[in-house]
Design a protein around this motif. Structure first.
Motif, PDB file in Angstrom:
ATOM      1  N   ILE A  48       5.582 -11.565  11.491  1.00  0.00           N
ATOM      2  CA  ILE A  48       5.607 -10.110  11.374  1.00  0.00           C
ATOM      3  C   ILE A  48       5.171  -9.698   9.971  1.00  0.00           C
ATOM      4  N   ASP A  49       4.377  -8.641   9.893  1.00  0.00           N
ATOM      5  CA  ASP A  49       4.020  -8.037   8.609  1.00  0.00           C
ATOM      6  C   ASP A  49       4.882  -6.780   8.517  1.00  0.00           C
ATOM      7  N   PHE A  50       6.080  -6.947   7.970  1.00  0.00           N
ATOM      8  CA  PHE A  50       7.091  -5.887   8.089  1.00  0.00           C
ATOM      9  C   PHE A  50       6.876  -4.737   7.101  1.00  0.00           C
ATOM     10  N   HIS A  51       6.949  -3.502   7.630  1.00  0.00           N
ATOM     11  CA  HIS A  51       6.955  -2.291   6.807  1.00  0.00           C
ATOM     12  C   HIS A  51       8.052  -1.378   7.333  1.00  0.00           C
ATOM     13  N   TYR A  52       8.659  -0.612   6.445  1.00  0.00           N
ATOM     14  CA  TYR A  52       9.654   0.358   6.901  1.00  0.00           C
ATOM     15  C   TYR A  52       8.939   1.508   7.606  1.00  0.00           C
ATOM     16  N   PRO A  53       9.633   2.159   8.566  1.00  0.00           N
ATOM     17  CA  PRO A  53       8.965   3.187   9.391  1.00  0.00           C
ATOM     18  C   PRO A  53       8.239   4.254   8.562  1.00  0.00           C
ATOM     19  N   ASN A  54       8.894   4.772   7.518  1.00  0.00           N
ATOM     20  CA  ASN A  54       8.227   5.830   6.744  1.00  0.00           C
ATOM     21  C   ASN A  54       6.982   5.312   6.024  1.00  0.00           C
ATOM     22  N   GLU A  55       6.989   4.026   5.605  1.00  0.00           N
ATOM     23  CA  GLU A  55       5.797   3.447   4.967  1.00  0.00           C
ATOM     24  C   GLU A  55       4.640   3.411   5.958  1.00  0.00           C
ATOM     25  N   LEU A  56       4.916   2.923   7.161  1.00  0.00           N
ATOM     26  CA  LEU A  56       3.850   2.822   8.167  1.00  0.00           C
ATOM     27  C   LEU A  56       3.314   4.200   8.523  1.00  0.00           C
ATOM     28  N   LEU A  57       4.227   5.176   8.612  1.00  0.00           N
ATOM     29  CA  LEU A  57       3.783   6.528   8.959  1.00  0.00           C
ATOM     30  C   LEU A  57       2.877   7.103   7.877  1.00  0.00           C
ATOM     31  N   GLN A  58       3.192   6.780   6.617  1.00  0.00           N
ATOM     32  CA  GLN A  58       2.413   7.371   5.515  1.00  0.00           C
ATOM     33  C   GLN A  58       1.113   6.631   5.240  1.00  0.00           C
ATOM     34  N   GLU A  59       1.110   5.322   5.558  1.00  0.00           N
ATOM     35  CA  GLU A  59      -0.029   4.492   5.180  1.00  0.00           C
ATOM     36  C   GLU A  59      -1.277   4.819   5.996  1.00  0.00           C
ATOM     37  N   TYR A  60      -1.092   5.250   7.241  1.00  0.00           N
ATOM     38  CA  TYR A  60      -2.227   5.529   8.128  1.00  0.00           C
ATOM     39  C   TYR A  60      -2.062   6.913   8.720  1.00  0.00           C
ATOM     40  N   ASN A  61      -3.189   7.451   9.177  1.00  0.00           N
ATOM     41  CA  ASN A  61      -3.106   8.714   9.887  1.00  0.00           C
ATOM     42  C   ASN A  61      -3.000   8.411  11.384  1.00  0.00           C
ATOM     43  N   TRP A  62      -1.819   8.666  11.951  1.00  0.00           N
ATOM     44  CA  TRP A  62      -1.610   8.373  13.373  1.00  0.00           C
ATOM     45  C   TRP A  62      -1.709   9.641  14.224  1.00  0.00           C
TER      46      TRP A  62
END
Length: 491
Positions: free
Chosen positions: A39-53
């Motif tokens: 797993i390449d773990f990121h916290y939910p807010n990090e993943l949300l901010q890192e990309y435009n979903w």
């Protein structure tokens, strides 16, 4: 806009799908590569901010769509990785994967022979074979593939209630006496969830005591049935578990069947996790008595490694599912069709739209044969025994229960050096409670492996190692132990 069904869209479509398949194939190869992270773990807010979903009004280019595919898999958990031990469903089967692709391309619904001829027949053949393995003569009875074990268990409850009080279908719960169901204190939460959904109520599910290995105690079951009847309640279902979620325990089915027969109560066996052992000549004795059940839940997506999701409910009495659930919708189940209407299976399901779950199981069974499933199941159980033998007397480990595991669940505490030799006390217990969650968090942040933990009853957080991935080896078990020690050394 350039893909089929656009005019002359064939070439663009072929190259787009080829690119998607390349992305998938790279992911598949990576899944089995031990040098890659689970797993390449990121916290939910990090993943949300890192990309435009976000979803937009204007279409994206196909290049961007392919990028979306890559990103999604980049952060996906590699559930096929030989060091992923987190859930009861692990592994990645190539024939099962191919079957899933085919199922999606065929994109049809399971309700009638009219629109799913081959799939409907395969469901018929496969369910009959599974009922044969349960031990019902000639594979007689009925069944359905449902969206997971919780729904299969709910079906059993629905059918058991209908068998005892058919009027409940039209008149509802107000027309019948207060029902009670019985299941072990270690059983899956879905039994209570089904009771809540069906209007029976969670208070009407009576939890039966288990022994120290997690098996239901038959004498306690009988006592509670008698007690319920004295209070004027109507016992309608006993749900025995073959392979409990945490301990992997098998309830004593023969004794439970005797009690169900004596009090005329429907016997259901939740074999979602342990049902796969029916494929193994060496281990199927653990389910002795299952042939006396009225219904059985069996999830090939767990121990047998079929891609999610694939859960079967098997019912011994034919025709009961149909009477219980049918609504005779004339726009689907016309009675004047030109073929045998018994193959229109939609009216016995709770769902209308139903995904084709059978093809991947059927195709894998063709590819492996029963002996192939047997070999992979025996191997997983052997690995569990290897782990148990390795840690039972090892410094820093304590087993949650004595004796070798019956299934692939191995439950243990890791005791970090600072707690070894510390007297049993409230302080020791509260410190031990925190050990597994910290090690688990570190596992995920490093991405090296994943294994579950939980408390149970009066027992504080312990690791529950489960093995259902045929790719796992002795080295992966060794790795897990080294990793727990590495990550928990300083606690």
């Amino acid at each position: 806009p350039d893909l089929l069904p656009t005019c002359n869209g064939e070439i663009t479509t072929m190259s787009f799908l080829q690119d998607v398949v390349d992305i998938l194939l790279q992911y598949v190869v990576k899944s089995f590569d031990r040098s890659t992270k689970v797993i390449d773990f990121h916290y939910p807010n990090e993943l949300l901010q890192e990309y435009n979903w976000e979803l937009a009004d204007q279409p994206q280019t196909l290049e961007e769509i392919l990028l979306n595919c890559r990103t999604t898999l980049k952060y996906a958990i590699k559930t096929g990785h030989p060091r992923y031990f987190n859930q009861l469903s692990t592994g990645l089967d190539m024939v099962g994967l191919a079957a899933d692709w085919l199922t999606s391309a065929a994109n049809t619904n399971m309700f009638t022979y009219e629109i799913a001829p081959v799939f409907v027949l395969l469901e018929y053949v496969t369910l009959r074979k599974m009922r044969e393995m349960v031990g019902w003569p000639g594979g007689c009875g009925d069944g359905i593939f449902s969206p997971g074990g919780a729904i299969s268990n709910m079906y059993a409850m629905l059918i058991a209630r209908f068998k005892m009080f058919p009027e409940v279908k039209e008149k509802g719960m107000a027309a019948i006496p207060r029902l009670v169901a019985f299941t072990s204190e270690h059983s899956h939460f879905s039994v209570k969830k089904g009771a809540a959904a069906l209007g029976i109520g969670t208070d009407s599910v009576i939890l039966i005591r288990c022994d120290e290995r997690g098996k239901m105690i038959p004498s306690d079951l009988e006592r509670r049935i008698v007690e319920a009847k004295q209070k004027g309640f109507v016992p309608f279902l006993v749900s025995a578990t073959a392979g409990t979620t945490v301990y992997g325990a098998f309830d004593p089915l023969i004794a439970i069947a005797d009690i169900c027969k004596k009090y005329k109560v429907w016997m259901h066996v939740d074999g979602a996790w342990g049902g796969g052992l029916l494929m193994s000549r060496k281990h199927k004795w653990k389910l002795n008595g299952i042939e006396r059940a009225n219904s059985v839940t069996w999830n090939p997506h767990k121990m047998m490694g079929v891609p999610l999701q694939c859960s079967a409910l098997l019912v011994r009495e034919e025709g009961l599912m149909q009477s219980c659930n049918q609504m005779h919708a004339s726009y689907l189940f016309q009675q004047d069709k030109h073929y045998d209407l018994s193959y229109d299976t939609g009216d016995k399901a709770l769902q209308c739209g139903r995904h084709v779950d059978v093809f991947k199981l059927w195709l894998m069974w063709r590819a492996k044969g029963t002996t192939g499933f047997e070999a992979q199941i025996d191997k997983c159980l052997e690995l569990a025994e290897y782990l148990y033998n390795k840690i039972k007397n090892r410094e820093g480990y304590e087993m949650v229960f004595d004796g070798k595991p019956q299934h692939t669940n191995v439950c243990f505490w890791y005791i970090p050096p600072s707690l070894r030799g510390v007297e049993d006390s409230e302080e020791r217990t509260s410190r031990l409670m925190k050990v597994a969650p910290v090690i688990k968090a570190r596992m995920m942040e490093y991405g090296t492996t994943m294994v579950s933990y939980q408390p149970l009853g009066d027992k504080v957080n312990f690791f529950r190692m489960v093995i259902s991935n045929p790719a796992a080896t002795h080295q992966d078990i060794d790795f897990l132990i080294d990793e727990i020690e590495r990550l928990g050394q300083d606690l």
